[in-house]
Design an enzyme around this catalytic site. Structure first.
Site, PDB file in Angstrom:
ATOM      1  CG  ASN A  17      -1.690   6.405   0.281  1.00  0.00           C
ATOM      2  OD1 ASN A  17      -2.579   6.109  -0.504  1.00  0.00           O
ATOM      3  ND2 ASN A  17      -0.454   6.678  -0.120  1.00  0.00           N
ATOM      4  CE  LYS A  44     -11.949  -2.835  -3.315  1.00  0.00           C
ATOM      5  NZ  LYS A  44     -11.448  -1.971  -2.213  1.00  0.00           N
ATOM      6  CD  GLU A  66       0.781   6.556  -7.698  1.00  0.00           C
ATOM      7  OE1 GLU A  66       1.906   6.261  -7.242  1.00  0.00           O
ATOM      8  OE2 GLU A  66      -0.174   6.868  -6.991  1.00  0.00           O
ATOM      9  CG  LEU A  67       1.445   0.002  -9.613  1.00  0.00           C
ATOM     10  CD1 LEU A  67       1.992  -1.200 -10.372  1.00  0.00           C
ATOM     11  CD2 LEU A  67       0.084  -0.305  -9.018  1.00  0.00           C
ATOM     12  CB  CYS A 104       3.413   6.155  -3.791  1.00  0.00           C
ATOM     13  SG  CYS A 104       2.603   7.587  -4.531  1.00  0.00           S
ATOM     14  CD  GLU A 125       6.188   1.519  -1.504  1.00  0.00           C
ATOM     15  OE1 GLU A 125       5.839   2.682  -1.743  1.00  0.00           O
ATOM     16  OE2 GLU A 125       5.605   0.529  -1.988  1.00  0.00           O
TER      17      GLU A 125
END
Length: 482
Positions: free
Chosen positions: A153, A176, A251-252, A285, A386
């Site tokens: 994103n 990556k 960081e999810l 997020c 979410e």
């Protein structure tokens, strides 16, 4: 690099073909067109990249801190020189409106600038010893090779968010990028070359999660893994990293509450609520995932956001007038649509939206209508899962206390928003609202000098600012005696 829109791997300062000899197609989500082919890396390529990073680490880590900073300043300046091209690349590969892509590029350079400015602030300590004449020194040293996995994103900013502090602290890195949005990172690699950053310090390996991400996490040579992405993926990474006891920074996901108190400036709150929900088509997020509005101002507030949502222009991301572009891919669009339909089945009111846009440009891309749901309750799935899409859910609260209670009823803990004119409520919120990052009377958008981190299922560790920079070093304690 084999052609203008065909990209190889960037390993040890050179553009090299992948071991597989295969490529992955990169698609423009606004048009459905294939815009590039990138190398399909695998474990063999990861091994080569980590080996290159290991070989480059001793010399890079021994540089004077300001020498490393100079390289980062040079890289920042080159990105600023090519800012327009980066913005167009981000819009084309990800679908983000060009005006938002420009903001992302500026944020990326801000992250590099902060890292460069603060290389000399990784300070140690001197503590009195427990023996006569003894001093205890606590030094901060780089960890070694960093394995970095970025989400789709924010293709450029997330790479810079990890690369900047990693290099500033003296580490080398293997990045990556996400397989759907790798081009911005590969163009960044070209500037790494131009900036003269030594070979092996920065390596970019493109490919999917199983073929590149998994071996990068599992490789014994990567000492720290930093990842931005989904919570399920983060949990798998944490489990895989346990075998070698790696340092993990994750960081999810998020499910940010947006609290509108009865004394809030409603125009200001409505503007921020819409920006924080529909920016980047809701694919952020920190996005406003659930809007809690005091019953006394609920109807007026819903009217204000309705007008603002209807005014959003959905279209070509490269058009300066576009407010919202497409979802990043078909499966993401279908996921959002299923969540909306499920909410309606459970009793939510679909005020408008709730469908794929069709006709003209919309038929070619992954466009979803800006959607408003009211009558949502905490028993519904959409109140807890979410969405990561352009869907605003609005819930009525009986009081400020009720809003805080409902906001905290969540497995995520990344970001939250509060709109109130009461200092007493702000002070109470600071103690009781259980989220790592809170925006008070403003829309979203973290600063490079802040600290971006969450609780619970939103991850471990954090990024940005001095605390984020210190995440890329470890300590060494020396008991010093003459």
């Amino acid at each position: 690099m084999s052609g203008q829109q065909n990209y190889d791997l960037f390993i040890d300062g050179s553009w090299t073909r992948p071991a597989s000899g295969q490529t992955l197609a990169v698609e423009n989500p606004a048009t459905g067109e294939t815009i590039a082919h990138v190398a399909r890396g695998n474990e063999t390529d990861v091994n080569r990249a980590v080996s290159a990073a290991e070989a480059a680490f001793p010399a890079w880590s021994r540089l004077v801190a300001t020498e490393r900073a100079d390289y980062l300043y040079r890289l920042k300046d080159l990105i600023e020189r090519d800012a327009e091209d980066f913005a167009r690349t981000i819009s084309t590969e990800m679908g983000k409106p060009i005006k938002e892509a420009c903001v992302e590029v500026a944020f990326a350079t801000g992250l590099l600038r902060f890292a460069a400015e603060n290389v000399r602030r990784l300070q140690g300590e001197i503590i009195p010893g427990s023996r006569p004449g003894e001093k205890i020194l606590i030094e901060r040293k780089p960890v070694g090779v960093v394995g970095a996995i970025a989400a789709w994103n924010f293709p450029l900013a997330l790479t810079c968010r990890k690369l900047g502090p990693a290099l500033a602290a003296g580490n080398t890195i293997v990045v990556k990028p996400h397989e759907m949005t790798p081009i911005a990172s590969l163009k960044l690699a070209k500037l790494v070359e131009e900036a003269g950053i030594p070979k092996g310090v920065v390596n970019i390996v493109t490919g999917d999660g199983p073929e590149v991400g998994v071996p990068l996490v599992a490789h014994p040579g990567t000492r720290l893994i930093t990842m931005t992405g989904s919570t399920p993926a983060g949990k798998k990474i944490m489990a895989a990293a346990a075998e070698h006891l790696k340092i993990v920074r994750l960081e999810l996901g998020g499910k940010a509450p947006f609290i509108v108190a009865d004394d809030a400036d409603l125009n200001r709150a409505a503007e921020a609520a819409v920006l924080a929900r529909f920016g980047n088509a809701g694919q952020v997020c920190t996005a406003n995932e659930r809007t809690y509005v005091d019953a006394g101002v609920y109807d007026e507030f819903v009217g204000k956001i309705t007008d603002r949502i209807h005014a959003l222009k959905v279209g070509n991301p490269l058009d300066e007038a576009t407010d919202m572009g497409p979802k990043v891919c078909g499966p993401e669009l279908e996921k959002v649509d299923k969540m909306v339909k499920r909410a309606v089945e459970q009793g939510a009111t679909l005020v408008f939206g709730g469908h794929r846009l069709t006709g003209g440009l919309y038929d070619k891309g992954q466009f979803y209508a800006p959607t408003l749901l009211t009558g949502v309750t905490h028993e519904m799935d959409i109140a807890h899962d979410e969405v990561f899409g352009p869907v605003m859910i609005v819930m009525k609260t009986s009081s400020f206390e009720d809003a805080i209670t409902k906001a905290n009823d969540c497995r995520y803990g990344l970001s939250a928003y509060v709109f109130t004119e009461s200092l007493e409520r702000i002070m109470r919120m600071s103690n009781e609202l259980d989220f790592g990052e809170i925006y008070v009377n403003r829309e979203s958008g973290e600063a490079p000098q802040g600290f971006h981190h969450g609780y619970r299922d939103s991850g471990v560790g954090g990024e940005d600012g001095q605390h984020g920079l210190e995440a890329y070093v470890e300590t060494k304690t020396i008991y010093l005696n003459a």
